[in-house]
Design a protein around this motif. Sequence first.
Motif, mmCIF file in Angstrom:
data_model
loop_
_atom_site.group_PDB
_atom_site.id
_atom_site.type_symbol
_atom_site.label_atom_id
_atom_site.label_comp_id
_atom_site.label_asym_id
_atom_site.label_seq_id
_atom_site.Cartn_x
_atom_site.Cartn_y
_atom_site.Cartn_z
ATOM 1 N N ARG B 39 0.794 -1.216 0.000
ATOM 2 C CA ARG B 39 -0.008 -0.032 0.032
ATOM 3 C C ARG B 39 0.624 1.172 0.184
ATOM 4 N NH1 ARG B 39 -4.338 -0.137 4.398
ATOM 5 N NH2 ARG B 39 -3.025 -1.866 5.622
ATOM 6 N N VAL B 186 -13.806 -7.809 9.714
ATOM 7 C CA VAL B 186 -15.049 -7.080 10.119
ATOM 8 C C VAL B 186 -14.519 -5.780 10.484
ATOM 9 C CG1 VAL B 186 -16.795 -7.329 11.819
ATOM 10 C CG2 VAL B 186 -15.846 -9.568 10.908
ATOM 11 N N PRO B 188 -14.449 -2.238 12.612
ATOM 12 C CA PRO B 188 -15.046 -2.036 13.940
ATOM 13 C C PRO B 188 -16.405 -1.720 14.176
ATOM 14 C CG PRO B 188 -12.893 -1.457 13.539
ATOM 15 C CD PRO B 188 -13.111 -1.748 12.545
ATOM 16 N N TRP B 191 -18.663 -4.710 14.623
ATOM 17 C CA TRP B 191 -18.465 -5.394 15.767
ATOM 18 C C TRP B 191 -19.873 -5.232 16.600
ATOM 19 C CZ3 TRP B 191 -13.009 -3.189 17.827
ATOM 20 C CH2 TRP B 191 -12.110 -3.703 16.939
ATOM 21 N N ARG B 207 -22.025 -2.052 17.115
ATOM 22 C CA ARG B 207 -20.982 -0.985 17.704
ATOM 23 C C ARG B 207 -20.943 0.357 16.843
ATOM 24 N NH1 ARG B 207 -15.957 0.403 17.216
ATOM 25 N NH2 ARG B 207 -14.440 0.965 19.124
ATOM 26 N N GLU B 210 -17.393 4.090 19.740
ATOM 27 C CA GLU B 210 -17.094 3.970 21.336
ATOM 28 C C GLU B 210 -15.771 5.042 21.374
ATOM 29 O OE1 GLU B 210 -15.113 0.291 21.775
ATOM 30 O OE2 GLU B 210 -14.797 0.740 23.812
ATOM 31 N N ASP B 211 -15.593 5.446 22.566
ATOM 32 C CA ASP B 211 -14.657 6.395 22.883
ATOM 33 C C ASP B 211 -14.138 6.236 24.218
ATOM 34 O OD1 ASP B 211 -16.375 7.791 24.702
ATOM 35 O OD2 ASP B 211 -17.204 8.975 22.663
ATOM 36 N N THR B 212 -13.482 7.089 24.913
ATOM 37 C CA THR B 212 -12.750 6.611 26.458
ATOM 38 C C THR B 212 -13.963 6.451 27.368
ATOM 39 O OG1 THR B 212 -11.039 7.904 25.667
ATOM 40 C CG2 THR B 212 -11.371 7.589 27.850
ATOM 41 N N PHE B 213 -15.021 7.232 27.043
ATOM 42 C CA PHE B 213 -16.106 7.295 28.327
ATOM 43 C C PHE B 213 -17.459 6.687 27.882
ATOM 44 C CE2 PHE B 213 -12.881 10.636 29.440
ATOM 45 C CZ PHE B 213 -12.670 10.385 30.660
ATOM 46 N N THR B 214 -17.780 6.551 26.707
ATOM 47 C CA THR B 214 -19.012 6.238 26.241
ATOM 48 C C THR B 214 -18.906 5.143 24.974
ATOM 49 O OG1 THR B 214 -19.248 7.836 24.589
ATOM 50 C CG2 THR B 214 -20.065 8.351 26.919
ATOM 51 N N LYS B 229 -19.489 4.365 30.071
ATOM 52 C CA LYS B 229 -18.585 3.184 30.558
ATOM 53 C C LYS B 229 -18.392 3.140 32.347
ATOM 54 C CE LYS B 229 -15.782 2.291 26.416
ATOM 55 N NZ LYS B 229 -14.509 2.355 25.918
ATOM 56 N N TYR B 230 -18.750 4.361 32.656
ATOM 57 C CA TYR B 230 -18.435 4.423 34.139
ATOM 58 C C TYR B 230 -20.066 4.714 34.985
ATOM 59 C CZ TYR B 230 -13.684 4.491 32.978
ATOM 60 O OH TYR B 230 -12.503 4.296 32.503
ATOM 61 N N ARG B 237 -16.545 -6.403 23.859
ATOM 62 C CA ARG B 237 -16.631 -6.510 22.342
ATOM 63 C C ARG B 237 -16.691 -7.504 21.716
ATOM 64 N NH1 ARG B 237 -11.353 -2.519 20.851
ATOM 65 N NH2 ARG B 237 -12.125 -0.381 21.230
ATOM 66 N N GLN B 239 -15.751 -9.003 18.374
ATOM 67 C CA GLN B 239 -15.175 -8.683 17.105
ATOM 68 C C GLN B 239 -15.557 -9.785 16.045
ATOM 69 O OE1 GLN B 239 -10.831 -7.690 17.839
ATOM 70 N NE2 GLN B 239 -11.349 -6.492 19.433
#
Lengths: 555, 269
Positions: B39, B186, B188, B191, B207, B210-214, B229-230, B237, B239
């Motif tokens: 590539r 597949v 992401p 997933w 999915r 998705e990020d660090t908190f949600t 997530k908290y 996940r 996959q």
Amino acid sequence: MTLTLLRTPTRILSRPVAALAALAAAAGPVVAQPSPGEGLAVFSPVTWERLVDAANEPHNWLMYNGTLDSQRFSRLDQIDSANVGQLELKWAHHIPQLDRAETTPLVVDGVMFITESPSNVVAVDAVTGRPFWRYDHPLPDDLRLCCGRNNRGVAILGETLYMSTLDAHLVAIDGRSGSVVWNREVADYRSGYSKTEAPLIVKDQVVTGIAGGEYGIRGFLDSYDADTGERLWRTDTIPGPDHPDNRSWAGDSWRTGGAPTWITGSYDPELNLVYWGTGNPGPDWNGAVRRGDNLYSDSVLALNGDTGEMAWYFQFTPHDEHDWDAIQVPVLADIELDGETRKAMLWANRNGFYYTLDRETGEFLLGKPFAKQTWAEGLDGNGRPIRRPNTAPSQEGTLVSPMAGGATNWWSPAYSPRTNLLYVNAFDGEAIFFSRDEDYQEGDNFTGGGTETPLPIEHYHSAIRAIDPTTGDVRWEFPITPRSRAGVLATAGDLVFSASIDGYFYALDARTGAPLWHISLGGPVHAQPMTYAVNGQQYVTMTIGNTLYTFGLGD
Amino acid sequence: MGTRCGIRWTAVALLAALTSGAAPVVTVAQDTENPYISRLDVRAGRQLFQARCSTCHGLNAAGGNESTGPDLTTGRFRHADSDAGLFRVIRDGVRSTAMLGLGADADEQSIWQLVTYLRSVDVTAGGTPTGSAAAGRQLFTGTGGCDRCHMVNGQGQRLGPDLSTVGERRALAELETALVNPDAEVLPRWWTMKATGPDGQVVEGLRMDEDTFTFRIMDADQQLRAFSKYGGWTWERVQRSTMPGYADTFTAAERNDLVAYLFSLRSEP
């Protein structure tokens, strides 16, 4: 006209704090006092003594890394783990030219200096974000830039700001008006040189580096007289043929060997040593044309603070073929090691290893991986990597961790003397490295190959990691999805602030890594947080996307 | 100009033959498979193409708007039928045409990278479908039930990728693989996130992000749902693809028809 009238003298004098400050100002220069704020800007000259003692005026952020030891630790503790959840937006500053915003602003007595893409600086009221002045540096059209049009910040001495520009100039700018005091060409941009880093003040000198490691430059670190712009010394990061270390480069390869100096270093006033990291050897991915260790690429240099003469060097990645610049901030801290206090230097490197060095001698004290790496069995007793076979870039491609962007990169780490932990933005990535033949043409890209990532970014792991510098162990980590290109700030409120490429700004518990506060601001992050105070109110500032945001607690 | 290129080629070949015992570069290149096919080489080739070739052939090799340079994305070339042939044409040009060539002193790596780039823009890579697109379409919307998950031009459902222009992005072999082995690749976005709540309730869905908190999903009822997530939920996940493999469900002929239909799905038929 209407706006001017809104700030009436009556209102200013009605505030007792302002009145007191006005009296003090009348009696003589005000040094290291909190800005009295509304209507009464007291921007007192930033002397060398103030810079040495910057930790003791935590309401100001007087240099790129906060203090000369580059701990990026602030003694401000108004915002702490109990109240950080109540942070609210105070103001925002929009950067008009869109590109990567990589700035760390300075704050001096209530005035904030923000650098912007491409090579601009604006002075704003640190309470409201509204501008006093701006300086837009004129640039030619044919710049040689590997990585975007960006600038990371200014230095200040007296009332003068010092800024690197993309056309490889160093510009001195009057801090009160934005007028140019002097403008000095550091190198010829047409040969591939550029400047992006915030300079470092050492006594009456402006110490400053150079970028261009993807253009076959020969790197150096310079010192300029702060008053006149006259060059005082230049230390080449690749020694010339009269030096024995020149033999670490095959043939004439040293002439185009790179080893740039594009991130601000540190200074130890007691040892009178300037510490500065150097970047990759060039061409990046084709080491066959530059056999040898390629000194002093991918190293930290310790230089005499008056002459630039080298006291010692430590090379992290001899004969690098993966673009793992040692362009990290040298964090200076005194730590307890085997019952002894050591003047140490803490360094999480782009090559995946963490190092603790003795900053007096350069002696390797300890080191181990802090992120995924597949290229070395470990480090030997001198800190030299024990390479695994078949990890060099190749014609058909070689899969190696870390990726070229590194296990960490130039993103500033932070060290808290309260927790004795180093906080690092880490990435467990991988890349396929390709080597290609390439002829050097002055001013052209000279990388000798390239890389590609085999899987979507979601397959890899990223985290803020807290490293114990006495063992190299990771005490805790806070996972980030998908990854981060942000620096880290630690505060006496036992908080760690950072951000992620998906536009979050967040605060963690410095002792446990637990997330305590976050806000989605929507843009990619390439900058690092800083903190300051005016009128007894602590603020935290972070640039996200092309906007600089400032937060504080509610009234 | 074309004639001049031809003369220069002859001169170099003669010179090479006369001056050394080593095989001339000309012969080596023609007998060798393209060694630069990653590539990375596609990217390098594209850069070179845009600098040297796009004036006539268009920025994306699909032919110039205001000149006579032919479209090079059709997979068929008037003057070459192999990589070595393309190498020769790029280096030497084509006599009596406006095609000049880079010249005999152009470096071999750059020429091969141009060949690699041209192969990468071949919209028909992998040949011509053997099945019937019309029959494939019937299967897709009829007994095959593909539109119960996929959308084409606004018709169908949302539980798989929108296939309205899939023919522009996938080679025939990739389409066949996706039918028989959907787990081969597949993305992401496809997933599954399996979220478990504080009371043990389980919510699954595709999915979307998705990020660090949600994270955010589309559940089986095609409802959009967002999670912290908290906030007391745990998550996992998965996959793998939610699409079954069709190696046993469809005959080879039916799969060929489906592939032909998918391959025909383009923004401009």
